[in-house]
Scaffold this active site. Structure first.
Site, mmCIF file in Angstrom:
data_model
loop_
_atom_site.group_PDB
_atom_site.id
_atom_site.type_symbol
_atom_site.label_atom_id
_atom_site.label_comp_id
_atom_site.label_asym_id
_atom_site.label_seq_id
_atom_site.Cartn_x
_atom_site.Cartn_y
_atom_site.Cartn_z
ATOM 1 N N ARG A 180 0.694 -1.405 0.165
ATOM 2 C CA ARG A 180 0.277 0.054 -0.040
ATOM 3 C C ARG A 180 0.508 0.931 -0.526
ATOM 4 N NH1 ARG A 180 -5.063 -2.311 0.260
ATOM 5 N NH2 ARG A 180 -5.416 -4.032 0.948
ATOM 6 N N ASP A 181 0.942 2.362 -0.631
ATOM 7 C CA ASP A 181 1.093 3.475 -1.132
ATOM 8 C C ASP A 181 0.971 4.440 1.175
ATOM 9 O OD1 ASP A 181 2.164 5.454 -3.256
ATOM 10 O OD2 ASP A 181 1.674 6.094 -1.757
ATOM 11 N N ILE A 182 1.734 4.880 1.259
ATOM 12 C CA ILE A 182 2.575 5.449 2.107
ATOM 13 C C ILE A 182 1.493 7.259 2.094
ATOM 14 C CG2 ILE A 182 4.308 7.127 1.786
ATOM 15 C CD1 ILE A 182 5.325 5.587 4.372
ATOM 16 N N HIS A 225 7.584 1.215 -10.758
ATOM 17 C CA HIS A 225 6.559 0.303 -10.569
ATOM 18 C C HIS A 225 5.137 0.848 -10.455
ATOM 19 C CE1 HIS A 225 7.304 5.075 -8.246
ATOM 20 N NE2 HIS A 225 6.420 4.956 -8.722
ATOM 21 N N MET A 226 4.051 0.589 -10.740
ATOM 22 C CA MET A 226 2.896 0.388 -11.343
ATOM 23 C C MET A 226 1.572 0.987 -10.071
ATOM 24 S SD MET A 226 0.485 -2.399 -13.272
ATOM 25 C CE MET A 226 0.918 -2.475 -14.706
ATOM 26 N N HIS A 227 1.230 2.161 -10.577
ATOM 27 C CA HIS A 227 -0.260 2.380 -9.232
ATOM 28 C C HIS A 227 -1.718 1.820 -9.831
ATOM 29 C CE1 HIS A 227 2.396 6.012 -7.165
ATOM 30 N NE2 HIS A 227 3.017 6.203 -8.435
ATOM 31 N N VAL A 240 10.381 8.100 -7.030
ATOM 32 C CA VAL A 240 10.991 6.917 -6.593
ATOM 33 C C VAL A 240 11.876 6.223 -7.827
ATOM 34 C CG1 VAL A 240 10.974 4.760 -5.342
ATOM 35 C CG2 VAL A 240 9.430 6.509 -4.658
ATOM 36 N N ASN A 242 4.057 6.238 -13.622
ATOM 37 C CA ASN A 242 5.253 7.956 -14.371
ATOM 38 C C ASN A 242 6.709 7.358 -14.888
ATOM 39 O OD1 ASN A 242 2.071 8.949 -13.353
ATOM 40 N ND2 ASN A 242 3.129 8.611 -11.059
#
Ligand code: DGP
Length: 117
Positions: free
Chosen positions: A30-32, A101-103, A97, A88
């Site tokens: 989970r994203d912070i 990564h994939m959101h 970062v 991104n």
């Protein structure tokens, strides 16, 4: 050699994270700073800085990111209503970062594809 990031530390278990999925190729947590009720980051265990750095050797793993995203969307209960996947790249893409990564964002209407500024 690419720079070590907080995400590599999470993969290695050296930094804490709310991990929701893990296998030999990818880790999801989970994203912070969640931007939606569901905001999960799905990352390769291998440190690839940006999309610019992917090679044909990465094709299977990159496809696996989508398979894991679809599985997690089901588990989060957002698959039917829908969600957005975002990757991104570099400054103009808003990447902060530098570990690819994939959101996975969902649980509310996410709105326009991109914001006009
Ligand atoms: P991006 O802009 O695409 O590089 O997104 C980076 C995301 O990573 C951002 O939404 C915040 C998240 N993030 C940054 N540091 C950490 C951390 O230490 N733990 C977790 N879980 N997420 C982080």
């Amino acid at each position: 050699m690419s720079e070590d990031t907080i995400f590599s530390k999470i993969v290695r278990g050296e930094a804490p994270a709310d991990i929701v999925y893990r296998d030999d190729r990818v880790t999801a947590f989970r994203d912070i700073q969640p931007q939606a009720p569901t905001h999960i980051l799905i990352i390769p265990n291998k440190a690839i800085p940006t999309v610019n750095d992917v090679t044909t050797d990465d094709e299977a793993m990159l496809g696996h990111l989508f398979v894991v995203a679809a599985k997690l969307a089901q588990e989060e209960g957002i698959a039917e209503d829908g969600y957005r996947l975002i990757v991104n790249c570099n400054h103009d893409g808003g990447q902060v970062v530098f570990h690819l990564h994939m959101h996975l964002l969902g649980g509310r209407p996410i709105g326009r594809m991109v914001q006009r500024v």
